[in-house]
Motif scaffolding. Sequence first.
Motif, mmCIF file in Angstrom:
data_model
loop_
_atom_site.group_PDB
_atom_site.id
_atom_site.type_symbol
_atom_site.label_atom_id
_atom_site.label_comp_id
_atom_site.label_asym_id
_atom_site.label_seq_id
_atom_site.Cartn_x
_atom_site.Cartn_y
_atom_site.Cartn_z
ATOM 1 N N UNK A 110 0.836 -1.202 0.000
ATOM 2 C CA UNK A 110 0.000 0.000 0.000
ATOM 3 C C UNK A 110 0.872 1.254 0.000
ATOM 4 N N UNK A 111 1.952 1.210 0.781
ATOM 5 C CA UNK A 111 2.878 2.340 0.840
ATOM 6 C C UNK A 111 3.491 2.618 -0.531
ATOM 7 N N UNK A 162 3.825 5.871 -5.409
ATOM 8 C CA UNK A 162 3.763 5.972 -6.871
ATOM 9 C C UNK A 162 2.791 7.061 -7.302
ATOM 10 N N UNK A 163 1.636 7.150 -6.609
ATOM 11 C CA UNK A 163 0.629 8.176 -6.926
ATOM 12 C C UNK A 163 1.179 9.573 -6.660
ATOM 13 N N UNK A 164 1.866 9.731 -5.516
ATOM 14 C CA UNK A 164 2.456 11.024 -5.162
ATOM 15 C C UNK A 164 3.521 11.424 -6.181
ATOM 16 N N UNK A 195 3.685 15.477 -12.731
ATOM 17 C CA UNK A 195 2.710 16.235 -13.502
ATOM 18 C C UNK A 195 2.845 17.729 -13.216
ATOM 19 N N UNK A 196 3.033 18.070 -11.931
ATOM 20 C CA UNK A 196 3.203 19.465 -11.549
ATOM 21 C C UNK A 196 4.470 20.054 -12.158
ATOM 22 N N UNK A 211 7.772 9.676 -19.360
ATOM 23 C CA UNK A 211 6.348 9.988 -19.503
ATOM 24 C C UNK A 211 5.532 8.721 -19.717
ATOM 25 N N UNK A 212 6.053 7.808 -20.527
ATOM 26 C CA UNK A 212 5.359 6.544 -20.777
ATOM 27 C C UNK A 212 5.222 5.725 -19.493
ATOM 28 N N UNK A 213 6.288 5.675 -18.702
ATOM 29 C CA UNK A 213 6.253 4.912 -17.449
ATOM 30 C C UNK A 213 5.281 5.513 -16.445
ATOM 31 N N UNK A 214 5.123 6.828 -16.483
ATOM 32 C CA UNK A 214 4.233 7.503 -15.541
ATOM 33 C C UNK A 214 2.767 7.380 -15.941
#
Length: 263
Positions: free
Chosen positions: A60-61, A66-68, A74-75, A234-237
């Motif tokens: 979960x961590x 990964x989301x963060x 993106x920012x 970018x592809x990996x993200x």
Amino acid sequence: MKLKISESTKKILKRFYKIMLVIAGFILVLFNDTFGKLEGFVEFIALYFIILFITIAYWIFKQIKSIIKLKNEKEKTELLHLKSQVNPHFFFNTLNNLYGLMEKDSKERQMVLKLSDMMRYSIYEGEKDWVTLKNELDYLKNYIELQEIRYHKKSDVQFNHKIENPNAKIMPLLFIILLENAFKHGLENLEKDAYIHIDLTESENEVQFVIENNFELQQTSNQEGIGLKNLKRRLNLVYPKKHSLSFDVNSNIYKVILSLKLK
């Protein structure tokens, strides 16, 4: 000598560990009556569930991390776009003025018009999360036509495309990096017989972009450019486990295949 383990091997070992942990849990539950009579069984069960809990918590961590990371990337990308937008209206107005001063039907006038369209797409559409495949296709066409006007030498540039759903959504400005490289390292350096063949197909929620070009053997370099590094990141993200990118160099022929599973 220190043993090095590849990332793919590490992933396989981690998956194997998780699977074995789950299997062990099922065995303990199914044969509870048999193992329950053994000394220290309760302590073993407690240890097992502690390890299982730690494994789940760690997974979960990793997902949250990964989301963060994706959000931060993106920012950063948005910030780079903002920095690059140094009064774009000034450029567009200047290009429009140049367009008005040039003779009708001249190559220079066509170049200015296409350049203006490309800049507008890159600045305004490029900052979006998704664009239609049709818009991306038009952008690539403009780039190819602009380059053909620029270069005053005979070449074989073919762009074949077959798209079933032109409104399919895709991340913007993915293919342009590969196309730019084909012109930069291929057609630009070759004196004669230069060619670039491009195929863009979309069907059943999958897109494939194939580009092949020839090049001068003296221009071969093992170093990977910034554009390709950014493309891979970018592809990996955005397309984790939903894309494949392969490169093939055979003599003086360079071929790239990019496949995407659309969301």
